[in-house]
Design a protein around this motif. Structure first.
Motif, mmCIF file in Angstrom:
data_model
loop_
_atom_site.group_PDB
_atom_site.id
_atom_site.type_symbol
_atom_site.label_atom_id
_atom_site.label_comp_id
_atom_site.label_asym_id
_atom_site.label_seq_id
_atom_site.Cartn_x
_atom_site.Cartn_y
_atom_site.Cartn_z
ATOM 1 N N TRP A 16 0.857 -1.193 0.000
ATOM 2 C CA TRP A 16 0.000 0.000 0.000
ATOM 3 C C TRP A 16 0.886 1.232 0.000
ATOM 4 O O TRP A 16 1.774 1.382 0.842
ATOM 5 N N GLU A 17 0.624 2.125 -0.959
ATOM 6 C CA GLU A 17 1.349 3.384 -1.062
ATOM 7 C C GLU A 17 0.337 4.514 -0.966
ATOM 8 O O GLU A 17 -0.523 4.646 -1.817
ATOM 9 N N GLU A 18 0.439 5.270 0.122
ATOM 10 C CA GLU A 18 -0.471 6.398 0.320
ATOM 11 C C GLU A 18 -0.375 7.338 -0.865
ATOM 12 O O GLU A 18 0.684 7.483 -1.438
ATOM 13 N N PRO A 19 -1.458 7.980 -1.241
ATOM 14 C CA PRO A 19 -2.740 7.930 -0.557
ATOM 15 C C PRO A 19 -3.722 6.907 -1.142
ATOM 16 O O PRO A 19 -4.745 6.640 -0.522
ATOM 17 N N ASP A 20 -3.408 6.314 -2.317
ATOM 18 C CA ASP A 20 -4.469 5.540 -2.967
ATOM 19 C C ASP A 20 -3.996 4.466 -3.951
ATOM 20 O O ASP A 20 -4.707 4.133 -4.881
ATOM 21 N N LEU A 21 -2.807 3.908 -3.747
ATOM 22 C CA LEU A 21 -2.300 2.904 -4.691
ATOM 23 C C LEU A 21 -1.936 1.608 -3.972
ATOM 24 O O LEU A 21 -1.167 1.606 -3.012
ATOM 25 N N LEU A 22 -2.509 0.515 -4.457
ATOM 26 C CA LEU A 22 -2.190 -0.812 -3.955
ATOM 27 C C LEU A 22 -1.488 -1.578 -5.065
ATOM 28 O O LEU A 22 -2.031 -1.731 -6.162
ATOM 29 N N ARG A 23 -0.264 -2.022 -4.786
ATOM 30 C CA ARG A 23 0.507 -2.821 -5.740
ATOM 31 C C ARG A 23 0.467 -4.274 -5.289
ATOM 32 O O ARG A 23 0.824 -4.578 -4.152
ATOM 33 N N LEU A 24 0.041 -5.151 -6.199
ATOM 34 C CA LEU A 24 -0.053 -6.573 -5.884
ATOM 35 C C LEU A 24 0.941 -7.338 -6.740
ATOM 36 O O LEU A 24 1.095 -7.060 -7.928
ATOM 37 N N THR A 25 1.591 -8.312 -6.129
ATOM 38 C CA THR A 25 2.476 -9.216 -6.849
ATOM 39 C C THR A 25 1.973 -10.625 -6.607
ATOM 40 O O THR A 25 1.964 -11.098 -5.469
ATOM 41 N N ALA A 44 -9.880 -2.648 3.817
ATOM 42 C CA ALA A 44 -9.197 -1.769 4.773
ATOM 43 C C ALA A 44 -8.646 -0.513 4.096
ATOM 44 O O ALA A 44 -8.847 0.595 4.587
ATOM 45 N N VAL A 45 -7.959 -0.679 2.975
ATOM 46 C CA VAL A 45 -7.314 0.486 2.361
ATOM 47 C C VAL A 45 -8.288 1.344 1.559
ATOM 48 O O VAL A 45 -8.030 2.533 1.352
ATOM 49 N N ALA A 46 -9.407 0.772 1.126
ATOM 50 C CA ALA A 46 -10.389 1.538 0.354
ATOM 51 C C ALA A 46 -11.541 2.038 1.220
ATOM 52 O O ALA A 46 -12.548 2.514 0.696
ATOM 53 N N ALA A 47 -11.397 1.956 2.523
ATOM 54 C CA ALA A 47 -12.479 2.363 3.423
ATOM 55 C C ALA A 47 -12.793 3.851 3.315
ATOM 56 O O ALA A 47 -13.949 4.253 3.457
ATOM 57 N N GLU A 48 -11.775 4.678 3.051
ATOM 58 C CA GLU A 48 -11.983 6.126 3.022
ATOM 59 C C GLU A 48 -12.189 6.683 1.623
ATOM 60 O O GLU A 48 -12.794 7.736 1.459
ATOM 61 N N ARG A 49 -11.626 6.016 0.614
ATOM 62 C CA ARG A 49 -11.718 6.521 -0.744
ATOM 63 C C ARG A 49 -11.407 5.406 -1.734
ATOM 64 O O ARG A 49 -10.733 4.458 -1.395
ATOM 65 N N PRO A 50 -11.878 5.541 -2.966
ATOM 66 C CA PRO A 50 -11.534 4.543 -3.989
ATOM 67 C C PRO A 50 -10.024 4.530 -4.236
ATOM 68 O O PRO A 50 -9.338 5.538 -4.038
ATOM 69 N N ILE A 51 -9.532 3.379 -4.685
ATOM 70 C CA ILE A 51 -8.095 3.207 -4.868
ATOM 71 C C ILE A 51 -7.778 2.741 -6.288
ATOM 72 O O ILE A 51 -8.653 2.323 -7.035
#
Length: 154
Positions: A16-25, A44-51
């Motif tokens: 997870w890289e703030e504020p809105d990027l999730l990198r998956l491997t 969890a990470v998209a609870a406040e805003r879309p990612i």
């Protein structure tokens, strides 16, 4: 400083890289349990805003049950965009079939795109940001300088 969080589930990782990027491997087979773990992370990470999600799938496979769980568990409101890196022809076809099914049910309106490299994926995310009017945290925002008018001294 931006907050970076990392998770490992099975052979796969999420960063997870703030504020809105999730990198998956994704490495190796993807099973239902892996999808369940990912759903908890995304919630969890998209609870406040879309990612945005960039997924490297170049060294992975996914079984039918996991594909079905993905289509049942992911919610469009969690995402600005999804970009898959390194997907082969079969992975692209499977992903497109899932997305078409979700579009037809009216449950999905998020664009899913494919890239050959991480750099290309990042450019796609930047393009989606511009199209959706989402601020880019990696670019300096242009702040106009306020210049004062010269004052005459008496």
């Amino acid at each position: 400083m931006s907050l970076i969080r990392e998770w490992t589930f099975g052979n796969h990782t999420a960063r997870w890289e703030e504020p809105d990027l999730l990198r998956l491997t994704w490495r190796g087979p993807t099973r239902v349990e892996d999808v369940d773990s990912l759903v908890l992370i995304v919630k969890a990470v998209a609870a406040e805003r879309p990612i945005f999600v960039i997924s490297d799938v170049s060294q992975s496979t996914i079984d039918k049950a996991a594909r079905e769980r993905f289509s049942q568990s992911l919610h469009a409101q969690w995402f600005h965009g999804l970009v898959y890196v390194g997907a082969d022809a079969l992975q692209r076809a499977i992903t497109k079939a899932i997305v078409i099914a979700l579009y037809l049910t009216g449950k999905w309106r998020v664009d899913i795109e494919f890239a050959d490299t991480e750099d290309e994926a990042q450019r796609i995310v930047s393009r989606i940001r511009r199209a959706r009017g989402v601020p880019d945290p990696h670019r300096e925002s242009a702040v106009p300088l306020s210049l004062q008018e010269p004052q005459a001294m008496a």
